[in-house]
Design a protein around this motif. Structure first.
Motif, PDB file in Angstrom:
ATOM      1  N   LYS A  97       0.827  -1.206   0.000  1.00  0.00           N
ATOM      2  CA  LYS A  97       0.000   0.000   0.000  1.00  0.00           C
ATOM      3  C   LYS A  97       0.862   1.257   0.000  1.00  0.00           C
ATOM      4  O   LYS A  97       0.540   2.241  -0.666  1.00  0.00           O
ATOM      5  CB  LYS A  97      -0.914  -0.004   1.230  1.00  0.00           C
ATOM      6  CG  LYS A  97      -1.812   1.197   1.318  1.00  0.00           C
ATOM      7  CD  LYS A  97      -2.673   1.156   2.560  1.00  0.00           C
ATOM      8  CE  LYS A  97      -3.456   2.451   2.680  1.00  0.00           C
ATOM      9  NZ  LYS A  97      -4.130   2.550   3.958  1.00  0.00           N
ATOM     10  N   THR A 110       4.020  -0.584   4.153  1.00  0.00           N
ATOM     11  CA  THR A 110       2.686  -0.930   4.635  1.00  0.00           C
ATOM     12  C   THR A 110       2.067  -1.933   3.682  1.00  0.00           C
ATOM     13  O   THR A 110       1.986  -1.690   2.479  1.00  0.00           O
ATOM     14  CB  THR A 110       1.786   0.321   4.737  1.00  0.00           C
ATOM     15  OG1 THR A 110       2.436   1.283   5.570  1.00  0.00           O
ATOM     16  CG2 THR A 110       0.432  -0.022   5.320  1.00  0.00           C
ATOM     17  N   LYS A 154      -1.353  -4.225   2.904  1.00  0.00           N
ATOM     18  CA  LYS A 154      -2.789  -4.284   3.160  1.00  0.00           C
ATOM     19  C   LYS A 154      -3.268  -5.698   2.899  1.00  0.00           C
ATOM     20  O   LYS A 154      -3.168  -6.208   1.792  1.00  0.00           O
ATOM     21  CB  LYS A 154      -3.514  -3.293   2.247  1.00  0.00           C
ATOM     22  CG  LYS A 154      -5.010  -3.318   2.364  1.00  0.00           C
ATOM     23  CD  LYS A 154      -5.478  -2.657   3.626  1.00  0.00           C
ATOM     24  CE  LYS A 154      -6.993  -2.544   3.613  1.00  0.00           C
ATOM     25  NZ  LYS A 154      -7.587  -2.827   4.871  1.00  0.00           N
ATOM     26  N   GLN A 192      -3.935  -4.025   8.271  1.00  0.00           N
ATOM     27  CA  GLN A 192      -2.702  -3.519   7.676  1.00  0.00           C
ATOM     28  C   GLN A 192      -1.503  -3.946   8.527  1.00  0.00           C
ATOM     29  O   GLN A 192      -1.568  -3.938   9.746  1.00  0.00           O
ATOM     30  CB  GLN A 192      -2.708  -1.994   7.618  1.00  0.00           C
ATOM     31  CG  GLN A 192      -3.675  -1.422   6.617  1.00  0.00           C
ATOM     32  CD  GLN A 192      -3.515   0.079   6.533  1.00  0.00           C
ATOM     33  OE1 GLN A 192      -2.482   0.561   6.096  1.00  0.00           O
ATOM     34  NE2 GLN A 192      -4.527   0.800   6.954  1.00  0.00           N
ATOM     35  N   GLY A 231      -1.418   1.438  10.930  1.00  0.00           N
ATOM     36  CA  GLY A 231      -1.166  -0.004  10.922  1.00  0.00           C
ATOM     37  C   GLY A 231      -1.722  -0.717  12.133  1.00  0.00           C
ATOM     38  O   GLY A 231      -1.578  -0.269  13.257  1.00  0.00           O
TER      39      GLY A 231
END
Length: 196
Positions: free
Chosen positions: A95, A108, A110, A115, A149
């Motif tokens: 992401k 990050t 997903k 996340q 997150g």
């Protein structure tokens, strides 16, 4: 991929796992180093590798066979650099990538339900000046305190050292220096410690 079993019978649900690793590659700035990285990732079936000391000056991404290397900028003179090597099977999960400093970057991922933030860190050695070390740990602590997150995983090279100090009876005493400890009971607590 193996299927999960319940009472000896297949459930039909796939058991998917995300294998992550960390590797201080010393440099990807020499010929053939990136191909070697890709071969090792395939051999061990690692889908995401946090890389330290990549030494590529320009930020961007490079595709090598089935692996994409997402890199931030390194310090001037091809020093440091924290990057991620991502297999094509999970590249769709990426992401966001943030290049925080030549010593810290984040990725990050997903998933369907949450996340995952991978924090790639390359700590300064004991010989570095206190200001550089304090800046590194302060930045790392700030990253852990952010609300981005659901799951945060810190990967990297923390340059921990093992010292052997002689005692009066000439037996060695081993001290393990733990530079970073994450308290899993409180997600906002990160501290440097030195433990025996």
């Amino acid at each position: 991929m193996p299927r999960d079993r319940l009472f000896g019978k297949k459930t039909g649900k796939r058991n998917s796992e995300l294998f992550c690793g960390t590797w201080n590659v010393r440099t990807l700035y020499k010929q053939g180093a990136a191909l070697n990285l890709e071969r090792v990732a395939e051999k061990y079936k690692i889908r995401c590798i946090a890389l330290q000391e990549v030494r590529w000056e320009d930020a961007g991404s490079s595709k090598i066979s089935q692996t994409t290397i997402i890199n931030g900028s390194s310090a001037q003179g091809h020093r440091l650099g924290t990057d991620f090597a991502i297999h094509e099977s999970i590249i769709h999960m990426v992401k966001d990538f943030k290049d925080i400093s030549p010593r810290i970057s984040t990725l990050t991922l997903k998933t369907r339900d949450f996340q995952i933030v991978l924090i790639n860190a390359h700590a300064p050695t004991e010989e570095k000046d206190d200001e550089e070390k304090e800046e590194f740990y302060s930045t790392l602590e700030d990253l852990m305190d952010t609300g981005v997150g659901d799951v945060k995983i810190v990967l990297g090279d923390f340059n921990a050292k093992i010292d052997i100090l002689p005692q009066e009876n000439d037996e060695g005493l081993v001290y393990f220096r733990q530079f970073l400890m994450y308290d899993c009971h409180s997600y906002n607590f990160l501290q440097r410690t030195q433990a025996l």
